[in-house]
Each structure stands twice: as C-alpha cells, then as structure tokens.
Design a protein around this motif. Structure first.
Motif, short mmCIF file in Angstrom:
data_model
loop_
_atom_site.label_atom_id
_atom_site.label_comp_id
_atom_site.label_asym_id
_atom_site.label_seq_id
_atom_site.Cartn_x
_atom_site.Cartn_y
_atom_site.Cartn_z
N PRO A 107 5.16 53.80 -21.51
CA PRO A 107 5.91 53.43 -22.70
C PRO A 107 4.98 52.96 -23.82
CG PRO A 107 5.96 51.63 -21.14
CD PRO A 107 5.23 52.76 -20.46
N SER A 108 5.49 52.95 -25.03
CA SER A 108 4.73 52.37 -26.13
C SER A 108 4.63 50.86 -25.92
CB SER A 108 5.41 52.67 -27.47
OG SER A 108 6.57 51.86 -27.63
N GLY A 114 12.12 47.81 -18.54
CA GLY A 114 13.09 48.69 -17.90
C GLY A 114 13.54 49.87 -18.73
N LYS A 115 13.04 49.99 -19.96
CA LYS A 115 13.46 51.07 -20.85
C LYS A 115 12.28 51.96 -21.23
CE LYS A 115 17.77 49.80 -21.06
NZ LYS A 115 18.83 50.63 -20.42
N ILE A 116 12.58 53.21 -21.52
CA ILE A 116 11.56 54.15 -21.99
C ILE A 116 11.44 54.02 -23.50
CG2 ILE A 116 11.03 56.61 -22.29
CD1 ILE A 116 12.46 57.06 -19.58
N ALA A 117 10.22 53.90 -23.98
CA ALA A 117 9.97 53.79 -25.41
C ALA A 117 8.89 54.80 -25.80
CB ALA A 117 9.53 52.38 -25.78
N LEU A 118 9.23 55.70 -26.71
CA LEU A 118 8.27 56.72 -27.13
C LEU A 118 7.34 56.17 -28.20
CD1 LEU A 118 10.59 59.86 -27.43
CD2 LEU A 118 9.14 59.20 -25.51
N ALA A 136 7.48 56.94 -18.04
CA ALA A 136 7.70 55.72 -17.25
C ALA A 136 8.32 54.63 -18.12
CB ALA A 136 6.38 55.23 -16.66
N PRO A 137 9.34 53.93 -17.62
CA PRO A 137 9.90 52.79 -18.36
C PRO A 137 8.91 51.63 -18.38
CG PRO A 137 11.39 53.57 -16.62
CD PRO A 137 10.06 54.19 -16.37
N ALA A 138 9.04 50.76 -19.34
CA ALA A 138 8.19 49.57 -19.41
C ALA A 138 8.39 48.72 -18.16
CB ALA A 138 8.52 48.76 -20.66
N GLY A 139 7.27 48.30 -17.54
CA GLY A 139 7.33 47.45 -16.37
C GLY A 139 7.62 48.17 -15.07
N ILE A 280 20.22 59.84 -23.78
CA ILE A 280 20.10 59.63 -22.34
C ILE A 280 18.73 59.04 -22.02
CG2 ILE A 280 19.96 60.80 -20.10
CD1 ILE A 280 22.08 62.74 -21.08
N LEU A 281 17.69 59.62 -22.62
CA LEU A 281 16.32 59.14 -22.38
C LEU A 281 16.18 57.67 -22.76
CD1 LEU A 281 13.07 61.04 -23.24
CD2 LEU A 281 13.33 58.67 -23.92
N GLN A 282 16.69 57.30 -23.92
CA GLN A 282 16.54 55.94 -24.42
C GLN A 282 17.30 54.91 -23.58
OE1 GLN A 282 17.93 56.64 -28.40
NE2 GLN A 282 15.87 56.96 -29.22
N ASN A 283 18.33 55.35 -22.87
CA ASN A 283 19.14 54.41 -22.09
C ASN A 283 18.98 54.56 -20.58
OD1 ASN A 283 21.07 52.92 -24.11
ND2 ASN A 283 21.03 55.05 -24.80
N SER A 284 18.07 55.42 -20.15
CA SER A 284 17.90 55.65 -18.72
C SER A 284 17.30 54.42 -18.03
CB SER A 284 16.99 56.85 -18.48
OG SER A 284 16.73 57.00 -17.10
N PRO A 285 17.86 54.03 -16.87
CA PRO A 285 17.30 52.91 -16.11
C PRO A 285 16.19 53.35 -15.15
CG PRO A 285 19.35 53.60 -15.12
CD PRO A 285 19.15 54.49 -16.32
#
Length: 305
Positions: A107-108, A114-118, A136-139, A280-285
């Motif tokens: 992630p950025s 827990g979230k994906i950030a581009l 990969a989501p943050a963390g 979907i990408l932005q809210n995926s767990p």
C-alpha cells in the motif's frame, strides 16, 4: 516462474513481502524481491548528484536487507537492486526478466490499516502491467507457514468477470486451493436496478445468486480438466448500505485473496480498472489480485502446453 515483490525504499514493505511469501508458498514459486534504483539510470531526466545517488542506494539496500530477514528458509528467494528510469518500469522489466507469475506491491504510505491504498507506482502498474498484480492491504501479515485458504473471484455479470472466473478456477485447481464466486452491491443499487420494493430485497438477492450460479456452471462445467459439476461451486452475494458493508457482509478467511477482473486498455492485454472494480478494491478486507482481460486465453494455453 517467479513472484516479483516490489519494494519501496524508505517505506514499510512488510505487507508486500508477507503477501509475496504466501503466494510463493501456495503456487510453489520463488520470490524475487526487487528495489528499483531510478536515481542511478544514466538517462534520467533530472541530474542527480552523487551524494543523493549514494544515499538512495543505501536506503534501497536497507529495504532489501529487511526483505531477506522476513523471507523464511523454505521459500527460494533472490533480492535484487535493479536500475531503471522509474520504479514502475523497473518492476515490469524484472517481471519480464524472471518470467513472473505475479507482481506484488504494498500500500501507499497513506494507507489505512486493513485497506488497499494505491500510490503513484501501484496505480501506474495497474495501467501498464501484462500480468496479474497483487495488492497487499496496509498492515497485512500471515501466520508462519501459511498458504492461501481460499481464492474468491469477484463476479459482476460482464464478459470480463466471466473470463476471470475461468482463470481463478484454473489457478485454484493448479494450486489445490478452495475457490468461490462472490458478487457485491450496495443495497440501494441492487434494489433500484431490479426496480422492486425494498421488502422484496431478499427475493432479488436469491434470484441474483441463482443467476450467478447458473452463469458459473455454464462457464466452468464445459472445461473437462476442471472436473466441476453443476451447482458445485460456492457462490455468495454481499449486500449492504454501501460498498464497505457489502464486502463485509460475506465471510472471509485468512489468508485469502480476491481476484478482480480488469477493464480493457489498448489491445486488451494490460490491466486497468473500471469504477465498479475500483470500489471493490478500495473496500476489500483481503488482498486483491487484479487480472488482465486476456486471463482466459492465457490460462487455457497453460493447460494445453
């Protein structure tokens, strides 16, 4: 073939490395952890003083050392400092050089847990990559020795997601990982699109689930090597007040990845995302693997060679 893990010098790369480890163990591939030294490229548009170049290289080497410390001994790996004009170009060059199966990025630095950030690099990769890109989501962390518990394919009813279902099923069969189909929609959108009263929502969901199951059977049951019977594939539909609630309405395993189909770009060989997929990408767990539209042809070719 390899799992290329992109490292961002000076940032926390643990999430990307952890996801790369899970994918490498699941798919039985080696890891090529790559830090790109864009400061050292002789044709860079900006003149970099030698002091800056040395400093950047030191930070990049530190990122590689951190990756080495995280990768367990049961995973074959290589850590590379690659020179290129840009981080995006350098990672794509390494993917081509090592015949990459997946490209993994983290992630950025502004990503929420827990979230994906581009970031600028990952966003650029999604518009230029010719192979699946795992985000990969943050963390993100996985238990020691973990393999994927399940692969979920996101289905919207389009030809793009139909290709994705076939590709995900092929990956599932090849790696012996359970597989399911999931469809998501905010409640208001689902009910409005069906033009029915709110109290008929459950019927709409049931009908949509049957439609997804029927489409899935049509796509998969005709492929002999998959050995899938009608009604055998797990199908879930997630709805909620918004996109986050819709994705949170279904059960997720850990670690699990969601495969997401891309929209077309150019000759339909590269990855890009439409608005539905981006939400979907932005809210995926869970981690998301964005797959180019050519996945169907690619996976079929792999099965016949």
């Amino acid at each position: 073939m390899s799992i290329v893990v992109g490292l961002a010098p000076g940032q926390d790369n643990r999430a990307a490395v952890e996801l790369g480890i899970v994918l490498a163990r699941t798919y039985r591939r080696r890891i090529v952890a790559t830090a790109v030294d864009s400061a050292a490229f002789p044709m860079a548009p900006v003149h970099f003083e030698s002091q800056y170049e040395n400093r950047f290289r030191t930070v990049a080497e530190a990122a590689l050392d951190e990756a080495r410390a995280l990768i367990p001994s049961d995973i074959e790996s290589e850590c590379v400092l690659h020179s290129a004009r840009s981080s995006r170009r350098g990672l794509l060059e390494m993917c081509e050089k090592t015949d990459a199966y997946r490209l993994v990025v983290g992630p950025s630095s502004e990503g929420k847990p827990g979230k994906i950030a581009l970031g600028s690099v990952s966003n650029g990769l999604l518009h230029s990559a010719r192979l699946p890109v795992a985000l990969a989501p943050a963390g993100f962390e996985a238990p020691a020795g973990a393999r994927l518990e399940r692969i979920t394919a996101a289905y919207s009813g389009s030809s793009t997601s139909a290709d994705l279902i076939l590709g995900a099923a092929m990956v599932s069969a090849e790696s012996d990982v359970p597989f399911r189909i999931a469809s998501f929609a905010p409640r208001s959108r689902l009910v409005a699109s069906a033009n029915v009263p709110f109290d008929m929502e459950s019927r709409v969901i049931d009908e949509w689930t049957k439609t997804v199951q029927r489409d899935t059977d049509t796509i998969l049951c005709s492929i002999e090597q998959l050995h899938i019977k009608p009604g055998e594939t797990d199908v879930v539909v997630g709805t909620g007040a918004d996109w986050a609630a819709a994705l949170g309405a279904v059960e997720w395993k850990h670690p699990e990845v969601m495969m997401l189909g891309s929209s077309g770009l150019g000759a339909l060989k590269r990855v890009s995302l439409g608005s539905h997929a981006m939400r979907i990408l932005q809210n995926s767990p869970v981690p998301v693997v964005v797959v180019p539209r050519r996945a169907k042809a690619d996976y079929l070719r792999q099965q016949t060679v």
